[in-house]
Design a protein around this motif. Sequence first.
Motif, PDB file in Angstrom:
ATOM      1  N   TRP A 182       0.834  -1.211   0.000  1.00  0.00           N
ATOM      2  CA  TRP A 182       0.000   0.000   0.000  1.00  0.00           C
ATOM      3  C   TRP A 182       0.871   1.265   0.000  1.00  0.00           C
ATOM      4  O   TRP A 182       0.613   2.208  -0.755  1.00  0.00           O
ATOM      5  CB  TRP A 182      -0.934  -0.026   1.199  1.00  0.00           C
ATOM      6  N   ALA A 183       1.888   1.309   0.824  1.00  0.00           N
ATOM      7  CA  ALA A 183       2.757   2.496   0.902  1.00  0.00           C
ATOM      8  C   ALA A 183       3.429   2.769  -0.441  1.00  0.00           C
ATOM      9  O   ALA A 183       3.557   3.930  -0.858  1.00  0.00           O
ATOM     10  CB  ALA A 183       3.805   2.325   2.002  1.00  0.00           C
ATOM     11  N   GLU A 184       3.831   1.721  -1.136  1.00  0.00           N
ATOM     12  CA  GLU A 184       4.456   1.880  -2.443  1.00  0.00           C
ATOM     13  C   GLU A 184       3.448   2.404  -3.460  1.00  0.00           C
ATOM     14  O   GLU A 184       3.777   3.237  -4.309  1.00  0.00           O
ATOM     15  CB  GLU A 184       5.061   0.554  -2.921  1.00  0.00           C
ATOM     16  N   LEU A 185       2.200   1.929  -3.374  1.00  0.00           N
ATOM     17  CA  LEU A 185       1.143   2.432  -4.257  1.00  0.00           C
ATOM     18  C   LEU A 185       0.923   3.924  -4.024  1.00  0.00           C
ATOM     19  O   LEU A 185       0.866   4.708  -4.972  1.00  0.00           O
ATOM     20  CB  LEU A 185      -0.164   1.669  -4.028  1.00  0.00           C
ATOM     21  N   ILE A 186       0.817   4.324  -2.764  1.00  0.00           N
ATOM     22  CA  ILE A 186       0.583   5.730  -2.439  1.00  0.00           C
ATOM     23  C   ILE A 186       1.753   6.591  -2.911  1.00  0.00           C
ATOM     24  O   ILE A 186       1.549   7.677  -3.472  1.00  0.00           O
ATOM     25  CB  ILE A 186       0.329   5.914  -0.927  1.00  0.00           C
ATOM     26  N   ALA A 187       2.967   6.122  -2.729  1.00  0.00           N
ATOM     27  CA  ALA A 187       4.142   6.863  -3.204  1.00  0.00           C
ATOM     28  C   ALA A 187       4.093   7.018  -4.727  1.00  0.00           C
ATOM     29  O   ALA A 187       4.383   8.093  -5.268  1.00  0.00           O
ATOM     30  CB  ALA A 187       5.423   6.150  -2.776  1.00  0.00           C
ATOM     31  N   HIS A 188       3.696   5.967  -5.415  1.00  0.00           N
ATOM     32  CA  HIS A 188       3.586   5.994  -6.879  1.00  0.00           C
ATOM     33  C   HIS A 188       2.535   7.015  -7.312  1.00  0.00           C
ATOM     34  O   HIS A 188       2.801   7.884  -8.142  1.00  0.00           O
ATOM     35  CB  HIS A 188       3.227   4.585  -7.370  1.00  0.00           C
ATOM     36  N   LEU A 189       1.349   6.942  -6.709  1.00  0.00           N
ATOM     37  CA  LEU A 189       0.253   7.835  -7.084  1.00  0.00           C
ATOM     38  C   LEU A 189       0.550   9.284  -6.723  1.00  0.00           C
ATOM     39  O   LEU A 189       0.110  10.209  -7.415  1.00  0.00           O
ATOM     40  CB  LEU A 189      -1.050   7.380  -6.416  1.00  0.00           C
ATOM     41  N   SER A 190       1.292   9.489  -5.665  1.00  0.00           N
ATOM     42  CA  SER A 190       1.623  10.848  -5.210  1.00  0.00           C
ATOM     43  C   SER A 190       2.444  11.620  -6.235  1.00  0.00           C
ATOM     44  O   SER A 190       2.512  12.856  -6.176  1.00  0.00           O
ATOM     45  CB  SER A 190       2.381  10.797  -3.883  1.00  0.00           C
ATOM     46  N   ALA A 191       3.057  10.918  -7.169  1.00  0.00           N
ATOM     47  CA  ALA A 191       3.850  11.572  -8.212  1.00  0.00           C
ATOM     48  C   ALA A 191       2.982  12.123  -9.348  1.00  0.00           C
ATOM     49  O   ALA A 191       3.500  12.800 -10.239  1.00  0.00           O
ATOM     50  CB  ALA A 191       4.881  10.592  -8.765  1.00  0.00           C
ATOM     51  N   LEU A 192       1.672  11.872  -9.308  1.00  0.00           N
ATOM     52  CA  LEU A 192       0.777  12.428 -10.321  1.00  0.00           C
ATOM     53  C   LEU A 192       0.723  13.948 -10.192  1.00  0.00           C
ATOM     54  O   LEU A 192       0.671  14.465  -9.074  1.00  0.00           O
ATOM     55  CB  LEU A 192      -0.637  11.856 -10.160  1.00  0.00           C
ATOM     56  N   PRO A 193       0.718  14.666 -11.305  1.00  0.00           N
ATOM     57  CA  PRO A 193       0.650  16.130 -11.220  1.00  0.00           C
ATOM     58  C   PRO A 193      -0.686  16.576 -10.618  1.00  0.00           C
ATOM     59  O   PRO A 193      -1.748  16.121 -11.042  1.00  0.00           O
ATOM     60  CB  PRO A 193       0.778  16.582 -12.678  1.00  0.00           C
ATOM     61  N   GLY A 194      -0.614  17.402  -9.595  1.00  0.00           N
ATOM     62  CA  GLY A 194      -1.836  17.892  -8.961  1.00  0.00           C
ATOM     63  C   GLY A 194      -2.492  16.909  -8.023  1.00  0.00           C
ATOM     64  O   GLY A 194      -3.629  17.132  -7.567  1.00  0.00           O
ATOM     65  N   PHE A 195      -1.815  15.805  -7.698  1.00  0.00           N
ATOM     66  CA  PHE A 195      -2.377  14.814  -6.779  1.00  0.00           C
ATOM     67  C   PHE A 195      -2.672  15.476  -5.443  1.00  0.00           C
ATOM     68  O   PHE A 195      -1.837  16.213  -4.901  1.00  0.00           O
ATOM     69  CB  PHE A 195      -1.387  13.658  -6.588  1.00  0.00           C
ATOM     70  N   ARG A 196      -3.845  15.221  -4.915  1.00  0.00           N
ATOM     71  CA  ARG A 196      -4.287  15.859  -3.675  1.00  0.00           C
ATOM     72  C   ARG A 196      -3.533  15.266  -2.484  1.00  0.00           C
ATOM     73  O   ARG A 196      -3.812  14.151  -2.032  1.00  0.00           O
ATOM     74  CB  ARG A 196      -5.790  15.647  -3.531  1.00  0.00           C
ATOM     75  N   ALA A 197      -2.600  16.035  -1.945  1.00  0.00           N
ATOM     76  CA  ALA A 197      -1.740  15.560  -0.864  1.00  0.00           C
ATOM     77  C   ALA A 197      -2.493  15.338   0.447  1.00  0.00           C
ATOM     78  O   ALA A 197      -2.067  14.545   1.276  1.00  0.00           O
ATOM     79  CB  ALA A 197      -0.595  16.538  -0.639  1.00  0.00           C
ATOM     80  N   ASP A 198      -3.627  16.012   0.625  1.00  0.00           N
ATOM     81  CA  ASP A 198      -4.389  15.876   1.870  1.00  0.00           C
ATOM     82  C   ASP A 198      -5.501  14.827   1.772  1.00  0.00           C
ATOM     83  O   ASP A 198      -6.443  14.844   2.545  1.00  0.00           O
ATOM     84  CB  ASP A 198      -4.986  17.222   2.283  1.00  0.00           C
ATOM     85  N   TRP A 199      -5.367  13.892   0.858  1.00  0.00           N
ATOM     86  CA  TRP A 199      -6.424  12.903   0.641  1.00  0.00           C
ATOM     87  C   TRP A 199      -6.723  12.109   1.907  1.00  0.00           C
ATOM     88  O   TRP A 199      -7.875  11.800   2.186  1.00  0.00           O
ATOM     89  CB  TRP A 199      -6.068  11.958  -0.514  1.00  0.00           C
ATOM     90  N   TYR A 200      -5.691  11.771   2.680  1.00  0.00           N
ATOM     91  CA  TYR A 200      -5.912  10.936   3.862  1.00  0.00           C
ATOM     92  C   TYR A 200      -6.793  11.652   4.884  1.00  0.00           C
ATOM     93  O   TYR A 200      -7.751  11.070   5.396  1.00  0.00           O
ATOM     94  CB  TYR A 200      -4.589  10.512   4.505  1.00  0.00           C
ATOM     95  N   GLU A 201      -6.474  12.884   5.177  1.00  0.00           N
ATOM     96  CA  GLU A 201      -7.285  13.651   6.140  1.00  0.00           C
ATOM     97  C   GLU A 201      -8.720  13.782   5.644  1.00  0.00           C
ATOM     98  O   GLU A 201      -9.666  13.702   6.420  1.00  0.00           O
ATOM     99  CB  GLU A 201      -6.677  15.036   6.379  1.00  0.00           C
TER     100      GLU A 201
END
Length: 89
Positions: free
Chosen positions: A52-71
């Motif tokens: 899961w952590a690797e998936l999130i790290a991968h997706l976080s590299a998307l341009p404009g990815f919402r960094a506060d998604w977890y909250e």
Amino acid sequence: MIITNAILAQLPLTDIDAVVFYKRDEITTDLICCDVEVAGCVSTFHEEAKGWAELIAHLSALPGFRADWYEAVASPSFAASETVAFDRR
């Protein structure tokens, strides 16, 4: 479920159309899930999956990815809180 490097390779950043996080009520806990859409096909992952952590790290590299998604998706507990973290459509 195991999120391997081979699975991540099937989710090239340039091909991802949308990423949506949401919670699934598991009676005593919430399970955070993620739908990743590529070319009209949706792959579903959850936070208890190995990788899961690797998936999130991968997706976080998307341009404009919402960094506060977890909250946005985690609170409040046991409430529906679908959160679009990325949308190219």
